[in-house]
Design an enzyme around this catalytic site. Structure first.
Site, short mmCIF file in Angstrom:
data_model
loop_
_atom_site.label_atom_id
_atom_site.label_comp_id
_atom_site.label_asym_id
_atom_site.label_seq_id
_atom_site.Cartn_x
_atom_site.Cartn_y
_atom_site.Cartn_z
N VAL A 294 -9.21 0.99 1.50
CA VAL A 294 -8.21 -0.06 1.36
C VAL A 294 -6.82 0.53 1.58
O VAL A 294 -6.61 1.74 1.51
CB VAL A 294 -8.26 -0.70 -0.05
N SER B 46 -3.64 -9.76 -13.24
CA SER B 46 -3.58 -8.30 -13.17
C SER B 46 -3.54 -7.80 -11.74
O SER B 46 -2.94 -6.76 -11.46
CB SER B 46 -4.81 -7.68 -13.84
N ASP C 72 -1.67 1.07 -18.06
CA ASP C 72 -2.97 0.40 -17.94
C ASP C 72 -4.05 1.24 -18.61
O ASP C 72 -3.77 1.92 -19.61
CB ASP C 72 -3.28 0.18 -16.45
N ASP D 32 -8.53 8.55 -2.53
CA ASP D 32 -7.44 7.76 -1.93
C ASP D 32 -6.21 7.69 -2.83
O ASP D 32 -5.13 7.34 -2.35
CB ASP D 32 -7.92 6.34 -1.63
N ALA E 119 5.27 -10.25 -20.42
CA ALA E 119 5.76 -10.91 -19.21
C ALA E 119 6.95 -11.82 -19.47
O ALA E 119 7.86 -11.91 -18.65
CB ALA E 119 4.62 -11.71 -18.57
N HIS F 32 -9.93 -0.84 -14.50
CA HIS F 32 -8.82 -1.77 -14.36
C HIS F 32 -7.58 -1.09 -13.79
O HIS F 32 -6.97 -1.54 -12.81
CB HIS F 32 -8.52 -2.39 -15.73
#
Length: 463
Positions: A251, A397, A181, A190, A344, A233
């Site tokens: 999170v 994504s 990425d 985190d 993909a 991203h």
């Protein structure tokens, strides 16, 4: 060879990708050349890999016919496409990976027509050249901008039954996921505990020719420096895969313990008219990143990126990964179309579409026969670049890392599972979804359905 009849991207149609299926997404001034094995053994010039690209000035291979062709297209630099893989020991001799010395990235004057350059390389160099292909742009698969306010909870995790699955495993640090990425915020509190050594594979020409209307910013030449995120991203994708909540505002990821390997293959591109920042890279850098990740211990590769054109180097690298028992997951794109996107749609890849909280296909999500499964992809809250922050993003994504996280949980439960086992379990335990009650499963809208973490772990345990 591809025709040059296709033009620059048509921005009149509303979509989230820079390029559509009928646009010319080839990178000006770049060719990916594979030599015949016998010709590769006759190369007499020392060729750097792309991490040494800037300022090397290597413009020939020591093969007279091909060198003449390179001169005709005004070559600027030549580098090996793939980073060296660790040699194997055969008896008392170290042996390199077969074929990696045959693949080159040629950068030439972008004023030279792509079709003309490829024809020159294959005609004049026909004694030595096995194939000459264009390079293609690759873009991160996020739909639109970050969302200003956050959803009251991370709805995607309970939707795929993560809380129940966590009673069986929350992940294992020995399971390493490569995040191909924009890189990762290496100082995000985190994510830092989960990070393993990564790699920066972004290697644009020192004088790049980005898509019309865009400029490249930040670190984009010579694959130099650490895999530090300059967009956000990759940081968001990484947090969805593996993250443990450390504060009320934080999170959780699908896993809480698995390792994250940041492999930077997308740079920061800026559209001047709209002030939009997008992750932008090439298929060549993605191909190199896959091989590097596989060679350095990744068990799973996540690619929240793609385009509508096939890059042969990506196909080769995915085959390389699959043959070495690595799970490959990729996003299918955000234009609401059925056209296949790559990587993909390549064989061996788990192709992921995006769903909304009500288990409907997200309005932006691509679909089609190549879709394997779907996962939550609307207003997904995760880690973000800069100051240990968090934000919500939408896109395939953000769906793909949910599936990658489930694959990581499966390997955490049983590291003896093969990549084929993991793929078949994920597909075989997905919750079936249909657009119409009579639709078969799999279907072109949802593939096998919504990924289900708990059902997957049960299947792995034989329950």
């Amino acid at each position: 060879m591809e025709s040059e009849r296709r033009g620059p991207p048509d921005k009149s149609a509303k979509r989230f990708s820079i390029f559509g299926p009928n646009d010319d997404s080839r990178v000006p001034g770049e060719a990916l050349v594979e030599l015949k094995p016998e010709a590769a053994r006759r190369v007499t010039v020392s060729i750097p890999d792309a991490s040494m690209l800037e300022g090397t000035g290597v413009k020939q291979l020591g093969l007279p016919d091909l060198d003449e062709a390179l001169q005709d297209i005004h070559v600027r630099s030549i580098s090996h496409l793939y980073l060296p893989s660790p040699p194997t020991l055969a008896g008392h001799t170290f042996v390199a990976e077969v074929g990696e010395e045959s693949h080159f990235r040629i950068q030439y004057d972008p004023a030279t027509s792509i079709d003309e350059a490829l024809a020159t390389l294959t005609k004049k160099g026909n004694r030595d050249v096995l194939s000459a292909e264009p390079n293609h742009w690759r873009q991160g698969m996020t739909a639109g901008s970050r969302h200003g306010s956050h959803h009251p909870r991370q709805w995607g995790l309970p939707k795929i039954d993560c809380p129940t699955a966590w009673q069986r495993t929350i992940g294992d640090a020995n399971v390493v996921v490569a995040v191909l990425d924009t890189g990762v915020d290496l100082n995000h509190p985190d994510l830092r505990p989960h990070l393993v050594a990564g790699k920066n594979c972004v290697a644009f020409d020192v004088r790049p020719t980005p898509p019309d209307g865009y400029v490249l910013l930040g670190n984009y030449t010579g694959a130099s420096g650490p895999p530090e995120d300059e967009v956000g991203h990759g940081t968001h994708v990484a947090g969805t895969i593996s993250c443990e909540r450390t504060s009320m505002d934080g999170v959780a990821g699908v896993t809480w313990r698995c390792g994250l390997m940041p492999v930077r293959v997308l740079a920061r591109a800026y559209e001047q008219s709209t002030r939009e920042v997008v992750p932008l890279g090439t298929g060549a850098d993605t191909a190199r990143g896959i091989r590097w990740a596989v060679n350095n211990g990744a068990k799973i590769v996540n690619m929240s990126l793609g385009d509508y054109d096939v890059n042969p180097s990506e196909r080769s690298s995915i085959e390389y990964a699959v043959q070495r028992n690595v799970v490959v997951v990729a996003a299918v794109g955000n234009d609401g179309r059925s056209d296949p996107t790559y990587p993909a749609a390549l064989p061996g890849v788990i192709a992921v579409a995006a769903t909304e909280p009500q288990s409907q296909l997200a309005s932006f999500s691509n679909f089609g026969d190549h879709v394997s499964v779907c996962a939550p992809g609307v207003k997904i809250r995760s880690t973000y670049w800069g100051g240990g922050s968090y934000t919500e993003l939408s896109g395939t994504s953000t769906a793909s890392p949910h599936v990658t996280g489930v694959a990581a949980l499966l390997l955490s439960l049983n590291l003896g599972l093969t990549a084929s086992d993991v793929t078949q379990i994920i597909l075989g335990t997905a919750t079936p979804l249909r657009k119409q009650p009579a639709d078969p499963v799999p279907n072109p809208t949802f593939g096998r359905g919504l990924v289900n973490a708990e059902a997957a772990l049960q299947r792995a345990l034989g329950l």
